[in-house]
Design an enzyme around this catalytic site. Structure first.
Site, PDB file in Angstrom:
ATOM      1  N   HIS A   3      30.771  40.358  24.567  1.00 36.16           N
ATOM      2  CA  HIS A   3      31.243  41.072  25.761  1.00 36.16           C
ATOM      3  C   HIS A   3      30.826  42.532  25.778  1.00 36.16           C
ATOM      4  O   HIS A   3      30.449  43.050  26.829  1.00 36.16           O
ATOM      5  CB  HIS A   3      32.770  40.967  25.796  1.00 36.16           C
ATOM      6  CG  HIS A   3      33.404  41.542  27.014  1.00 36.16           C
ATOM      7  ND1 HIS A   3      33.060  41.141  28.292  1.00 36.16           N
ATOM      8  CD2 HIS A   3      34.370  42.492  27.163  1.00 36.16           C
ATOM      9  CE1 HIS A   3      33.790  41.822  29.174  1.00 36.16           C
ATOM     10  NE2 HIS A   3      34.570  42.654  28.519  1.00 36.16           N
ATOM     11  N   HIS A  18      34.877  38.730  23.888  1.00 40.52           N
ATOM     12  CA  HIS A  18      36.058  38.580  24.743  1.00 40.52           C
ATOM     13  C   HIS A  18      36.680  37.217  24.470  1.00 40.52           C
ATOM     14  O   HIS A  18      35.973  36.208  24.405  1.00 40.52           O
ATOM     15  CB  HIS A  18      35.666  38.705  26.222  1.00 40.52           C
ATOM     16  CG  HIS A  18      36.837  38.977  27.107  1.00 40.52           C
ATOM     17  ND1 HIS A  18      37.786  38.020  27.382  1.00 40.52           N
ATOM     18  CD2 HIS A  18      37.229  40.095  27.758  1.00 40.52           C
ATOM     19  CE1 HIS A  18      38.715  38.559  28.169  1.00 40.52           C
ATOM     20  NE2 HIS A  18      38.399  39.804  28.412  1.00 40.52           N
ATOM     21  N   ARG A  62      37.253  47.925  21.032  1.00 38.53           N
ATOM     22  CA  ARG A  62      37.578  48.621  22.287  1.00 38.53           C
ATOM     23  C   ARG A  62      38.857  48.089  22.927  1.00 38.53           C
ATOM     24  O   ARG A  62      39.083  46.876  22.990  1.00 38.53           O
ATOM     25  CB  ARG A  62      36.427  48.438  23.279  1.00 38.53           C
ATOM     26  CG  ARG A  62      36.703  48.983  24.661  1.00 38.53           C
ATOM     27  CD  ARG A  62      35.488  48.884  25.544  1.00 38.53           C
ATOM     28  NE  ARG A  62      35.247  47.550  26.038  1.00 38.53           N
ATOM     29  CZ  ARG A  62      35.609  47.114  27.242  1.00 38.53           C
ATOM     30  NH1 ARG A  62      36.244  47.907  28.075  1.00 38.53           N
ATOM     31  NH2 ARG A  62      35.324  45.876  27.619  1.00 38.53           N
ATOM     32  N   ARG A 117      41.893  42.615  21.242  1.00 39.67           N
ATOM     33  CA  ARG A 117      40.896  41.589  21.550  1.00 39.67           C
ATOM     34  C   ARG A 117      40.321  40.884  20.333  1.00 39.67           C
ATOM     35  O   ARG A 117      40.112  39.671  20.347  1.00 39.67           O
ATOM     36  CB  ARG A 117      39.716  42.255  22.273  1.00 39.67           C
ATOM     37  CG  ARG A 117      39.891  42.225  23.731  1.00 39.67           C
ATOM     38  CD  ARG A 117      38.677  42.688  24.441  1.00 39.67           C
ATOM     39  NE  ARG A 117      39.086  42.812  25.831  1.00 39.67           N
ATOM     40  CZ  ARG A 117      38.424  43.472  26.744  1.00 39.67           C
ATOM     41  NH1 ARG A 117      37.322  44.096  26.422  1.00 39.67           N
ATOM     42  NH2 ARG A 117      38.858  43.512  27.972  1.00 39.67           N
ATOM     43  N   GLU A 143      47.154  45.331  30.547  1.00 44.37           N
ATOM     44  CA  GLU A 143      46.322  44.375  29.820  1.00 44.37           C
ATOM     45  C   GLU A 143      46.655  44.424  28.335  1.00 44.37           C
ATOM     46  O   GLU A 143      47.429  45.272  27.888  1.00 44.37           O
ATOM     47  CB  GLU A 143      44.833  44.676  30.044  1.00 44.37           C
ATOM     48  CG  GLU A 143      44.420  44.463  31.498  1.00 44.37           C
ATOM     49  CD  GLU A 143      42.920  44.566  31.694  1.00 44.37           C
ATOM     50  OE1 GLU A 143      42.170  44.057  30.845  1.00 44.37           O
ATOM     51  OE2 GLU A 143      42.510  45.153  32.702  1.00 44.37           O
TER      52      GLU A 143
HETATM   53  C1  LIG Z   1      32.375  40.320  33.162  1.00 46.30           C
HETATM   54  C2  LIG Z   1      32.748  41.706  32.691  1.00 46.30           C
HETATM   55  C3  LIG Z   1      34.004  42.225  32.956  1.00 46.30           C
HETATM   56  C4  LIG Z   1      34.345  43.518  32.539  1.00 46.30           C
HETATM   57  N1  LIG Z   1      35.549  44.048  32.900  1.00 46.30           N
HETATM   58  C5  LIG Z   1      35.814  45.356  32.610  1.00 46.30           C
HETATM   59  C6  LIG Z   1      36.972  45.987  33.116  1.00 46.30           C
HETATM   60  O1  LIG Z   1      37.755  45.407  33.857  1.00 46.30           O
HETATM   61  N2  LIG Z   1      37.175  47.303  32.782  1.00 46.30           N
HETATM   62  C7  LIG Z   1      36.324  48.015  31.988  1.00 46.30           C
HETATM   63  O2  LIG Z   1      36.567  49.192  31.728  1.00 46.30           O
HETATM   64  N3  LIG Z   1      35.204  47.421  31.508  1.00 46.30           N
HETATM   65  C8  LIG Z   1      34.926  46.130  31.816  1.00 46.30           C
HETATM   66  N4  LIG Z   1      33.767  45.553  31.349  1.00 46.30           N
HETATM   67  C9  LIG Z   1      32.839  46.373  30.581  1.00 46.30           C
HETATM   68  C10 LIG Z   1      32.125  47.327  31.525  1.00 46.30           C
HETATM   69  O3  LIG Z   1      31.898  46.692  32.753  1.00 46.30           O
HETATM   70  C11 LIG Z   1      30.796  47.783  30.964  1.00 46.30           C
HETATM   71  O4  LIG Z   1      30.902  48.140  29.616  1.00 46.30           O
HETATM   72  C12 LIG Z   1      30.315  48.993  31.759  1.00 46.30           C
HETATM   73  O5  LIG Z   1      30.262  48.666  33.131  1.00 46.30           O
HETATM   74  C13 LIG Z   1      28.968  49.437  31.269  1.00 46.30           C
HETATM   75  O6  LIG Z   1      28.478  50.385  32.174  1.00 46.30           O
HETATM   76  P1  LIG Z   1      27.046  51.004  31.912  1.00 46.30           P
HETATM   77  O7  LIG Z   1      26.768  51.893  33.071  1.00 46.30           O
HETATM   78  O8  LIG Z   1      26.980  51.554  30.560  1.00 46.30           O
HETATM   79  O9  LIG Z   1      26.066  49.736  31.904  1.00 46.30           O
HETATM   80  P2  LIG Z   1      25.772  48.643  33.015  1.00 46.30           P
HETATM   81  O10 LIG Z   1      26.780  48.635  34.086  1.00 46.30           O
HETATM   82  O11 LIG Z   1      25.516  47.359  32.314  1.00 46.30           O
HETATM   83  O12 LIG Z   1      24.415  49.157  33.660  1.00 46.30           O
HETATM   84  C14 LIG Z   1      23.228  49.193  32.900  1.00 46.30           C
HETATM   85  C15 LIG Z   1      22.093  49.459  33.850  1.00 46.30           C
HETATM   86  O13 LIG Z   1      20.904  49.750  33.123  1.00 46.30           O
HETATM   87  C16 LIG Z   1      19.825  49.037  33.687  1.00 46.30           C
HETATM   88  N5  LIG Z   1      18.809  48.923  32.642  1.00 46.30           N
HETATM   89  C17 LIG Z   1      18.900  48.284  31.448  1.00 46.30           C
HETATM   90  N6  LIG Z   1      17.749  48.454  30.764  1.00 46.30           N
HETATM   91  C18 LIG Z   1      16.931  49.201  31.534  1.00 46.30           C
HETATM   92  C19 LIG Z   1      15.604  49.684  31.381  1.00 46.30           C
HETATM   93  N7  LIG Z   1      14.864  49.437  30.292  1.00 46.30           N
HETATM   94  N8  LIG Z   1      15.059  50.418  32.391  1.00 46.30           N
HETATM   95  C20 LIG Z   1      15.766  50.674  33.520  1.00 46.30           C
HETATM   96  N9  LIG Z   1      17.024  50.208  33.721  1.00 46.30           N
HETATM   97  C21 LIG Z   1      17.595  49.499  32.730  1.00 46.30           C
HETATM   98  C22 LIG Z   1      20.456  47.744  34.153  1.00 46.30           C
HETATM   99  O14 LIG Z   1      19.649  47.101  35.105  1.00 46.30           O
HETATM  100  C23 LIG Z   1      21.750  48.284  34.757  1.00 46.30           C
HETATM  101  O15 LIG Z   1      21.512  48.791  36.045  1.00 46.30           O
HETATM  102  C24 LIG Z   1      33.413  44.271  31.777  1.00 46.30           C
HETATM  103  C25 LIG Z   1      32.152  43.744  31.499  1.00 46.30           C
HETATM  104  C26 LIG Z   1      31.807  42.489  31.959  1.00 46.30           C
HETATM  105  C27 LIG Z   1      30.431  41.968  31.672  1.00 46.30           C
END
Ligand SMILES: Cc1cc2nc3c(=O)[nH]c(=O)nc-3n(C[C@H](O)[C@H](O)[C@H](O)COP(=O)(O)OP(=O)(O)OC[C@H]3O[C@@H](n4cnc5c(N)ncnc54)[C@H](O)[C@@H]3O)c2cc1C
Length: 503
Positions: free
Chosen positions: A329, A229, A364, A274, A115
């Site tokens: 993003h 993004h 990032r 990016r 990428e």
């Molecule tokens: C469309 C898209 C494509 C992407 N592609 C990539 C990729 O290919 N590779 C890569 O490395 N990254 C990618 N990213 C970025 C990456 O997916 C995210 O940064 C990463 O998954 C974040 O993980 P996380 O566990 O921190 O948060 P999340 O996966 O967003 O999970 C957060 C969780 O917290 C919960 N939550 C929020 N607030 C509360 C609350 N007050 N009480 C209880 N629960 C709560 C939510 O419901 C959710 O379950 C992408 C992001 C998107 C949106």
């Protein structure tokens, strides 16, 4: 009302929260995993497309790529932790424990994608829908785990604390509010997409964990570095991401005149970092009215069947080009943590997108976020399992409080997004930031008047979004140096952000 004390409370069920829960459970801790999501799609993790980067045989090169993408602002100690643990964590958790079926080549070895801003192919993926292939088995594995209790549709609305010791959280489920005391608390609440009118994140990305931590007095940093993004398709008003892996395969960007513009902007053209590509796409979109991703140089349907199907669902024929604009993003900053995910408050950890580990600095590198969530999640969960506390702290929220009307909440989110879109987007000016600060402070005062614990969940989300929008804007206003995602221009230039032109 209180539930029985748990050893480790994890808030959020994306990759970072799941990894923290796994890390703690492996140490023998009892884990309560509370998530406001009602389905896997509530986490950005589920939506991840391009994949998860690993170091392979060249860890130093991987570190160098991350640092270059960050304009030299990443933290070397954090990079060491990420890169030294990358391959082992992916092998242990994703491959050996969960059995994720990453794509392979004809000889059955892994297929590594490439990428933007990666100097080599190092990204494990499952087509271009890697997130769901990691998230679903991970959730299923922990749902069946005898030391993990999963509370879905359960939102954390405030931290419980005694001075700077965090002892759990106030949770809300089906309008009932209760205390969950814990030996240690791990925030894993993801990003802040809801602060902008156009984002790739799921709707619940209101920055709750960052707001709760900041309200408790924990340090945040790098909040001005909001990543947009460059290639998000908004043709039918329902944004979807077109992974950077598509440009990695050779797709190019063209303006409305059909001209390719990236080679004149950066030596790496479409594979530049990016922030560089996003600003160029916005500029060409503003100047000529349209930017298209031209995928005609390779067999798009065969290479990206998932994305081809997604285009079809949105009425796009990729052979005619995919119309794209930048959209919010990822937040590079967040709650300040050390290399084990520990915040500045005792008993409180933060992992994943809500945390500021220092890996991303001002910008990032693609496909490093899932990896960061996995590595820091495991480390924080492991340490949190050892953190003992029998103290029972309190929430700072009043119990009662009047509720605003639905119309007020809707209008308040509109005002918030307008301020962020127009003044705190891809391009910022000093005057625009002052205006945004003014608007957001007024809004926050109005919203905070409704902040009793018993308020509906959406009011707590609105309150979080206001608090985090102010943190982003204050950090942006304090930093007059353009670097990475934070781009400051003269007051004479129009300061509208990524959200403004597409409406
Ligand atoms: C469309 C898209 C494509 C992407 N592609 C990539 C990729 O290919 N590779 C890569 O490395 N990254 C990618 N990213 C970025 C990456 O997916 C995210 O940064 C990463 O998954 C974040 O993980 P996380 O566990 O921190 O948060 P999340 O996966 O967003 O999970 C957060 C969780 O917290 C919960 N939550 C929020 N607030 C509360 C609350 N007050 N009480 C209880 N629960 C709560 C939510 O419901 C959710 O379950 C992408 C992001 C998107 C949106």
């Amino acid at each position: 009302m209180s539930r029985p004390t748990t050893d480790v409370l994890v808030i959020g069920s994306g990759i970072a929260g799941l990894a923290a829960a796994l890390g703690a459970a492996r140490e023998g801790a009892s884990v309560t995993l509370a998530t406001k999501a009602t389905q896997p799609e509530g986490a950005s993790t589920w939506w991840a497309q391009g994949g998860i980067a690993v170091a392979r045989q060249a860890p130093e090169q991987f570190k160098e790529d991350i640092d270059v993408a960050s304009s030299g602002t990443s933290d070397p100690a954090a990079l060491d932790v990420l890169v030294q643990n990358a391959d082992a964590a992916v092998r242990d958790v994703l491959i050996d424990t969960l059995g994720v079926g990453f794509d392979t080549t004809d000889d059955a070895s892994f297929h590594f994608g490439r990428e933007a801003a990666h100097s080599e192919a190092r990204i494990l993926h499952v087509d271009a829908s890697t997130g769901r292939h990691i998230h679903e088995p991970f959730l299923a594995y922990l749902t069946d785990h005898d030391r993990v209790e999963l509370l879905e549709n359960t939102a954390a609305i405030d931290l419980l604390r005694a001075d700077e010791l965090v002892t759990g959280a106030l949770l809300e489920s089906d309008d009932t509010v209760f205390c969950q005391h814990a030996g240690a608390t791990v925030l894993a609440t993801g990003g802040i997409g809801a602060l902008y009118s156009r984002s790739t994140n799921p709707a619940g990305a209101t920055g709750d964990g960052i707001a709760m931590a900041a309200r408790a007095g924990a340090a945040t940093a790098d909040m001005e570095f909001v990543q947009f993004h460059p290639t998000v398709c908004v043709a039918d008003g329902d944004p979807f991401l077109v992974s950077e892996a598509v440009r990695g395969e050779g797709a190019v960007l063209r303006n409305a005149a059909g001209d390719r513009f990236m080679p004149a902007v950066h030596p790496d053209a479409e594979l530049a970092p990016r922030d560089v590509v996003a600003r160029a796409v916005q500029r060409e979109h503003d100047r000529t009215g349209e930017v298209m991703l031209d995928v005609s140089s390779f067999d798009f349907g065969a290479t990206f069947p998932d994305l081809t199907a997604l285009c079809g669902e949105h009425g796009i024929d990729p052979s005619q080009g995919i119309p794209v604009v930048p959209a919010e993003h990822f937040l590079c900053g967040g709650v300040v943590v050390n290399t084990n995910g520990r915040t500045t408050h005792d008993g409180l950890y933060a992992v994943g997108e809500c945390a500021r580990t220092g890996v991303h600095g001002a910008n990032r590198l693609a496909s490093t976020s899932l990896l960061e969530g996995l590595v820091w999640g495991l480390r924080a969960g492991t340490e949190a399992a050892e953190h003992e506390s029998t103290t029972r702290g309190d929430s700072s929220l009043e119990e009662a409080g009047s509720a605003p009307s639905e119309a007020f909440v809707g209008a308040a989110f509109d005002r918030l997004q307008r301020a962020m879109d127009e003044h705190v987007g891809l391009r910022r000016t000093p005057d625009g930031l002052v205006q945004a600060l003014d608007d957001l402070r007024t809004l926050k005062t109005e919203v905070d008047a409704f902040a009793g614990a018993a308020a509906p969940r959406v009011v707590h989300e609105l309150r979080s979004a206001c608090a985090v929008a102010l943190l982003v804007t204050e950090a942006a206003a304090e930093n007059d140096v353009s670097v990475g995602c934070h781009y400051v221009m003269d007051n004479s230039e129009p300061s509208h952000g990524a959200g403004a032109t597409a409406r």
